[in-house]
Design a protein around this motif. Structure first.
Motif, mmCIF file in Angstrom:
data_model
loop_
_atom_site.group_PDB
_atom_site.id
_atom_site.type_symbol
_atom_site.label_atom_id
_atom_site.label_comp_id
_atom_site.label_asym_id
_atom_site.label_seq_id
_atom_site.Cartn_x
_atom_site.Cartn_y
_atom_site.Cartn_z
ATOM 1 N N TYR A 49 0.833 -1.203 0.000
ATOM 2 C CA TYR A 49 0.000 0.000 0.000
ATOM 3 C C TYR A 49 0.868 1.255 0.000
ATOM 4 O O TYR A 49 0.619 2.192 -0.761
ATOM 5 N N GLN A 50 1.889 1.259 0.847
ATOM 6 C CA GLN A 50 2.764 2.431 0.931
ATOM 7 C C GLN A 50 3.503 2.698 -0.376
ATOM 8 O O GLN A 50 3.677 3.841 -0.778
ATOM 9 N N SER A 51 3.945 1.641 -1.030
ATOM 10 C CA SER A 51 4.705 1.810 -2.273
ATOM 11 C C SER A 51 3.781 1.884 -3.496
ATOM 12 O O SER A 51 4.254 2.002 -4.615
ATOM 13 N N GLU A 52 2.478 1.796 -3.240
ATOM 14 C CA GLU A 52 1.463 1.854 -4.288
ATOM 15 C C GLU A 52 1.658 0.749 -5.321
ATOM 16 O O GLU A 52 1.427 0.920 -6.507
ATOM 17 N N ASP A 53 2.058 -0.417 -4.812
ATOM 18 C CA ASP A 53 2.266 -1.607 -5.632
ATOM 19 C C ASP A 53 1.032 -2.499 -5.473
ATOM 20 O O ASP A 53 0.920 -3.256 -4.507
ATOM 21 N N VAL A 54 0.112 -2.387 -6.407
ATOM 22 C CA VAL A 54 -1.162 -3.089 -6.285
ATOM 23 C C VAL A 54 -0.971 -4.600 -6.267
ATOM 24 O O VAL A 54 -1.709 -5.316 -5.575
ATOM 25 N N VAL A 55 0.018 -5.130 -6.980
ATOM 26 C CA VAL A 55 0.248 -6.576 -7.001
ATOM 27 C C VAL A 55 0.699 -7.059 -5.613
ATOM 28 O O VAL A 55 0.172 -8.042 -5.084
ATOM 29 N N MET A 56 1.664 -6.355 -5.027
ATOM 30 C CA MET A 56 2.133 -6.739 -3.689
ATOM 31 C C MET A 56 1.011 -6.592 -2.664
ATOM 32 O O MET A 56 0.797 -7.472 -1.829
ATOM 33 N N TYR A 57 0.282 -5.492 -2.745
ATOM 34 C CA TYR A 57 -0.812 -5.245 -1.800
ATOM 35 C C TYR A 57 -1.861 -6.352 -1.892
ATOM 36 O O TYR A 57 -2.256 -6.928 -0.879
ATOM 37 N N MET A 58 -2.299 -6.677 -3.090
ATOM 38 C CA MET A 58 -3.347 -7.671 -3.260
ATOM 39 C C MET A 58 -2.877 -9.079 -2.930
ATOM 40 O O MET A 58 -3.695 -9.946 -2.617
ATOM 41 N N SER A 59 -1.565 -9.316 -2.953
ATOM 42 C CA SER A 59 -1.046 -10.648 -2.620
ATOM 43 C C SER A 59 -1.269 -10.997 -1.145
ATOM 44 O O SER A 59 -1.120 -12.148 -0.762
ATOM 45 N N ILE A 95 -6.420 1.134 -6.277
ATOM 46 C CA ILE A 95 -5.909 1.805 -7.480
ATOM 47 C C ILE A 95 -6.331 3.275 -7.498
ATOM 48 O O ILE A 95 -5.535 4.153 -7.843
ATOM 49 N N ARG A 96 -7.574 3.563 -7.096
ATOM 50 C CA ARG A 96 -8.033 4.963 -7.040
ATOM 51 C C ARG A 96 -7.223 5.770 -6.029
ATOM 52 O O ARG A 96 -6.825 6.910 -6.298
ATOM 53 N N VAL A 97 -6.950 5.186 -4.870
ATOM 54 C CA VAL A 97 -6.150 5.882 -3.855
ATOM 55 C C VAL A 97 -4.731 6.097 -4.371
ATOM 56 O O VAL A 97 -4.172 7.196 -4.239
ATOM 57 N N PHE A 98 -4.139 5.093 -4.978
ATOM 58 C CA PHE A 98 -2.770 5.207 -5.499
ATOM 59 C C PHE A 98 -2.672 6.292 -6.576
ATOM 60 O O PHE A 98 -1.671 6.995 -6.665
ATOM 61 N N ALA A 99 -3.718 6.434 -7.384
ATOM 62 C CA ALA A 99 -3.705 7.449 -8.439
ATOM 63 C C ALA A 99 -3.861 8.857 -7.868
ATOM 64 O O ALA A 99 -3.338 9.816 -8.435
ATOM 65 N N ARG A 100 -4.527 8.974 -6.746
ATOM 66 C CA ARG A 100 -4.828 10.301 -6.186
ATOM 67 C C ARG A 100 -3.727 10.828 -5.279
ATOM 68 O O ARG A 100 -3.505 12.034 -5.187
ATOM 69 N N PHE A 101 -3.028 9.930 -4.602
ATOM 70 C CA PHE A 101 -2.057 10.360 -3.592
ATOM 71 C C PHE A 101 -0.653 9.929 -3.985
ATOM 72 O O PHE A 101 -0.420 8.789 -4.348
ATOM 73 N N GLN A 102 0.290 10.873 -3.870
ATOM 74 C CA GLN A 102 1.661 10.581 -4.278
ATOM 75 C C GLN A 102 2.487 9.975 -3.153
ATOM 76 O O GLN A 102 3.500 9.358 -3.395
ATOM 77 N N ASP A 103 2.077 10.141 -1.931
ATOM 78 C CA ASP A 103 2.862 9.636 -0.807
ATOM 79 C C ASP A 103 1.913 9.118 0.257
ATOM 80 O O ASP A 103 1.122 9.878 0.812
ATOM 81 N N ILE A 104 1.989 7.817 0.535
ATOM 82 C CA ILE A 104 1.141 7.192 1.545
ATOM 83 C C ILE A 104 2.055 6.571 2.591
ATOM 84 O O ILE A 104 2.996 5.853 2.252
ATOM 85 N N GLU A 105 1.773 6.867 3.850
ATOM 86 C CA GLU A 105 2.573 6.324 4.944
ATOM 87 C C GLU A 105 1.647 5.614 5.930
ATOM 88 O O GLU A 105 0.616 6.161 6.307
ATOM 89 N N ILE A 106 2.041 4.405 6.328
ATOM 90 C CA ILE A 106 1.262 3.629 7.288
ATOM 91 C C ILE A 106 2.172 3.242 8.449
ATOM 92 O O ILE A 106 3.261 2.711 8.255
ATOM 93 N N GLN A 132 -1.542 8.154 6.526
ATOM 94 C CA GLN A 132 -1.697 9.476 5.938
ATOM 95 C C GLN A 132 -1.294 9.433 4.479
ATOM 96 O O GLN A 132 -0.459 8.630 4.082
ATOM 97 N N GLY A 133 -1.935 10.290 3.709
ATOM 98 C CA GLY A 133 -1.634 10.384 2.292
ATOM 99 C C GLY A 133 -1.585 11.840 1.876
ATOM 100 O O GLY A 133 -2.286 12.684 2.447
ATOM 101 N N PHE A 134 -0.754 12.136 0.898
ATOM 102 C CA PHE A 134 -0.569 13.506 0.429
ATOM 103 C C PHE A 134 -0.831 13.578 -1.069
ATOM 104 O O PHE A 134 -0.430 12.690 -1.814
ATOM 105 N N VAL A 135 -1.476 14.651 -1.490
ATOM 106 C CA VAL A 135 -1.727 14.847 -2.913
ATOM 107 C C VAL A 135 -0.469 15.390 -3.579
ATOM 108 O O VAL A 135 0.442 15.879 -2.916
ATOM 109 N N ALA A 136 -0.454 15.322 -4.910
ATOM 110 C CA ALA A 136 0.692 15.823 -5.679
ATOM 111 C C ALA A 136 0.801 17.339 -5.523
ATOM 112 O O ALA A 136 -0.189 18.029 -5.235
ATOM 113 N N ASP A 137 2.005 17.856 -5.713
ATOM 114 C CA ASP A 137 2.222 19.297 -5.658
ATOM 115 C C ASP A 137 1.287 20.006 -6.619
ATOM 116 O O ASP A 137 1.064 19.552 -7.744
ATOM 117 N N GLY A 138 0.721 21.120 -6.170
ATOM 118 C CA GLY A 138 -0.181 21.896 -7.011
ATOM 119 C C GLY A 138 -1.626 21.448 -6.932
ATOM 120 O O GLY A 138 -2.503 22.101 -7.483
#
Length: 187
Positions: A49-59, A95-106, A132-138
């Protein structure tokens, strides 16, 4: 006299060194194999989840029998509860969360509380989380915020199938804003 003093000082230093050599931390017994494997799956869940790797997360999940539920921080109000009974819904949400947030920390409490059933084929795993998650700059979220924060308790059901431990059920007992403030002494 000086020579005797130096010999005595060296002897005292040597004896001090020898006595400190015996100060060894207690050796902790290795975890049973099941607990080690459950912890590894939990780590893949978090790291994916943190690395936004959907394959690892879903495994970390079993597809068959999957259930996710969250009270969204409102224990008494079931109208806003989220329930997924299809693993594809969880994948799409990630996938929606990964697309929206550039940095996720758990952050997870460690070690998790793990209770194995008598047959050692199912486990209830509890831990506390902060995410916590952060949006992209701007970019910004509603209200001009640059990110979000959530906290609560996870209750996972792990099952052993074909020699592998994965999550079948995940109950997210999210904290309300007031509970987060109280837990972090922000009242």
């Amino acid at each position: 006299m000086l020579r005797a003093f130096v010999k005595l000082a060296c002897l005292l230093l040597f004896l001090g060194f020898l006595s400190s050599c015996g100060d060894v931390n207690e050796v902790i017994k290795a975890q049973p194999k099941e607990l080690s494997e459950i912890n590894r799956t939990l780590k893949n869940w978090r790291d994916g989840y943190q690395s936004e790797d959907v394959v690892m997360y879903m495994s970390a999940f079993w597809e068959e029998g999957f259930l996710y539920s969250s009270d969204m921080g409102t224990d008494a109000d079931t109208t806003d509860d989220v329930i997924f009974e299809d693993i594809r819904t969880e994948r799409d949400a990630a996938i929606r969360v990964f697309a929206r947030f550039q940095d996720i920390e758990i952050e997870l409490s460690e070690p998790p509380e793990i209770e194995l059933n008598e047959e050692r084929t199912q486990a209830t795993v509890r831990n506390h989380y902060r995410i916590q998650g952060f949006v992209a700059d701007g970019e910004s979220l509603e209200g001009g915020y640059q990110g979000w924060f959530a906290e609560g308790d996870n209750v996972f059901t792990f099952e052993l199938r074909d020699g592998e431990w994965r999550i079948t059920e995940w109950h997210d007992e999210a904290f309300s804003t007031e509970e987060i403030r109280a837990a972090n002494n922000l009242l």
